[in-house]
Design a protein around this motif. Structure first.
Motif, PDB file in Angstrom:
ATOM      1  N   HIS A 166     -76.497  -9.548 -29.911  1.00  0.00           N
ATOM      2  CA  HIS A 166     -76.769  -9.611 -28.475  1.00  0.00           C
ATOM      3  C   HIS A 166     -76.491 -10.990 -27.888  1.00  0.00           C
ATOM      4  O   HIS A 166     -76.307 -11.129 -26.691  1.00  0.00           O
ATOM      5  CB  HIS A 166     -78.231  -9.232 -28.198  1.00  0.00           C
ATOM      6  CG  HIS A 166     -78.540  -7.812 -28.506  1.00  0.00           C
ATOM      7  ND1 HIS A 166     -79.142  -7.433 -29.678  1.00  0.00           N
ATOM      8  CD2 HIS A 166     -78.301  -6.680 -27.816  1.00  0.00           C
ATOM      9  CE1 HIS A 166     -79.280  -6.129 -29.693  1.00  0.00           C
ATOM     10  NE2 HIS A 166     -78.782  -5.650 -28.573  1.00  0.00           N
ATOM     11  N   PHE A 167     -76.479 -11.999 -28.740  1.00  0.00           N
ATOM     12  CA  PHE A 167     -76.261 -13.362 -28.278  1.00  0.00           C
ATOM     13  C   PHE A 167     -75.032 -13.943 -28.960  1.00  0.00           C
ATOM     14  O   PHE A 167     -74.892 -13.861 -30.171  1.00  0.00           O
ATOM     15  CB  PHE A 167     -77.488 -14.245 -28.560  1.00  0.00           C
ATOM     16  CG  PHE A 167     -78.646 -13.899 -27.692  1.00  0.00           C
ATOM     17  CD1 PHE A 167     -78.832 -14.541 -26.479  1.00  0.00           C
ATOM     18  CD2 PHE A 167     -79.532 -12.905 -28.061  1.00  0.00           C
ATOM     19  CE1 PHE A 167     -79.888 -14.197 -25.655  1.00  0.00           C
ATOM     20  CE2 PHE A 167     -80.589 -12.557 -27.239  1.00  0.00           C
ATOM     21  CZ  PHE A 167     -80.775 -13.205 -26.038  1.00  0.00           C
ATOM     22  N   THR A 168     -74.174 -14.547 -28.156  1.00  0.00           N
ATOM     23  CA  THR A 168     -72.965 -15.180 -28.672  1.00  0.00           C
ATOM     24  C   THR A 168     -73.292 -16.637 -29.009  1.00  0.00           C
ATOM     25  O   THR A 168     -74.337 -17.150 -28.585  1.00  0.00           O
ATOM     26  CB  THR A 168     -71.855 -15.167 -27.611  1.00  0.00           C
ATOM     27  OG1 THR A 168     -72.258 -16.014 -26.519  1.00  0.00           O
ATOM     28  CG2 THR A 168     -71.565 -13.749 -27.110  1.00  0.00           C
ATOM     29  N   PRO A 169     -72.408 -17.326 -29.708  1.00  0.00           N
ATOM     30  CA  PRO A 169     -72.652 -18.760 -29.927  1.00  0.00           C
ATOM     31  C   PRO A 169     -72.846 -19.526 -28.625  1.00  0.00           C
ATOM     32  O   PRO A 169     -73.680 -20.425 -28.548  1.00  0.00           O
ATOM     33  CB  PRO A 169     -71.393 -19.211 -30.675  1.00  0.00           C
ATOM     34  CG  PRO A 169     -70.956 -17.988 -31.424  1.00  0.00           C
ATOM     35  CD  PRO A 169     -71.254 -16.842 -30.471  1.00  0.00           C
ATOM     36  N   VAL A 170     -72.117 -19.152 -27.590  1.00  0.00           N
ATOM     37  CA  VAL A 170     -72.235 -19.838 -26.296  1.00  0.00           C
ATOM     38  C   VAL A 170     -73.594 -19.563 -25.661  1.00  0.00           C
ATOM     39  O   VAL A 170     -74.281 -20.490 -25.210  1.00  0.00           O
ATOM     40  CB  VAL A 170     -71.085 -19.428 -25.348  1.00  0.00           C
ATOM     41  CG1 VAL A 170     -71.326 -19.938 -23.934  1.00  0.00           C
ATOM     42  CG2 VAL A 170     -69.761 -19.937 -25.889  1.00  0.00           C
TER      43      VAL A 170
END
Length: 188
Positions: A166-170
């Motif tokens: 659900h969460f990208t590195p960015v």
């Protein structure tokens, strides 16, 4: 990679189940990051958030907490930056969902004792589900929490595991940066 530059073998990882690893703690930290529990890779190496693909260290850097991307083997540099790491549950497992609710409740009580002893200004739990269960706050969301923990401000961050799509590195970096700004630590 382990200290010797060799990746843990399947046997090393299997043997790491139920192990614990030392906290990275010091009195008066600006932020104490609280993982859910050590993964097998972390237990095999002795380093927090050590599994390749875990995005904790990149998020810490993108969030401005560190000048450069640290390797998990450099975790002992964190206290000089005002940062530390512990876990909600001490025992290593392949996946966080292997933990029982009782382990997370017990872990929250142990964490409370650590916070009372070491007095960090902020406690950042890295995983909303572990926070909800451990602190019995079923509706908690990401970000600052309305309650404190024995004087420390509480913040909930997304789980940086590579399994958390659900969460990208960015977006993880942005979530960590939001915490850094709230703590008033300078960007590094």
């Amino acid at each position: 990679m382990t200290a010797g530059g060799v990746r843990p073998t399947r046997g090393d990882l299997a043997a790491a189940a139920d192990r614990t690893i030392p906290d990275v703690l010091a009195p008066g930290l600006a932020v104490l990051f609280v993982g859910i529990n050590p993964g097998l890779w972390s237990a095999a190496t002795g380093w927090h958030f050590a599994r390749p693909g875990n995005r904790f260290w990149p998020a810490l850097h993108r969030g401005g907490f560190t000048q450069r991307l640290l390797h998990p083997s450099e975790q002992d540099e964190l206290p000089a930056l005002g940062l530390g790491i512990t876990n909600m549950a001490a025992r290593a497992s392949a996946r966080a969902d292997e933990l029982s609710a009782e382990e997370l409740l017990d872990g929250a009580a142990i964490l409370t004792e650590k916070v009372a002893r070491y007095r960090p200004r902020w406690v950042a739990v890295v995983g909303v589900t572990a926070y909800r269960i451990g602190f019995q706050r079923p509706k908690a969301t990401f970000g600052p929490q309305p309650e404190s923990l024995v004087g420390a401000r509480l913040w909930v961050l997304p789980n940086p595991s590579g399994l958390n799509a659900h969460f990208t590195p960015v977006t993880l970096g942005l979530a960590f940066a939001e915490l850094r700004v709230a703590t008033e630590l300078p960007a590094r």
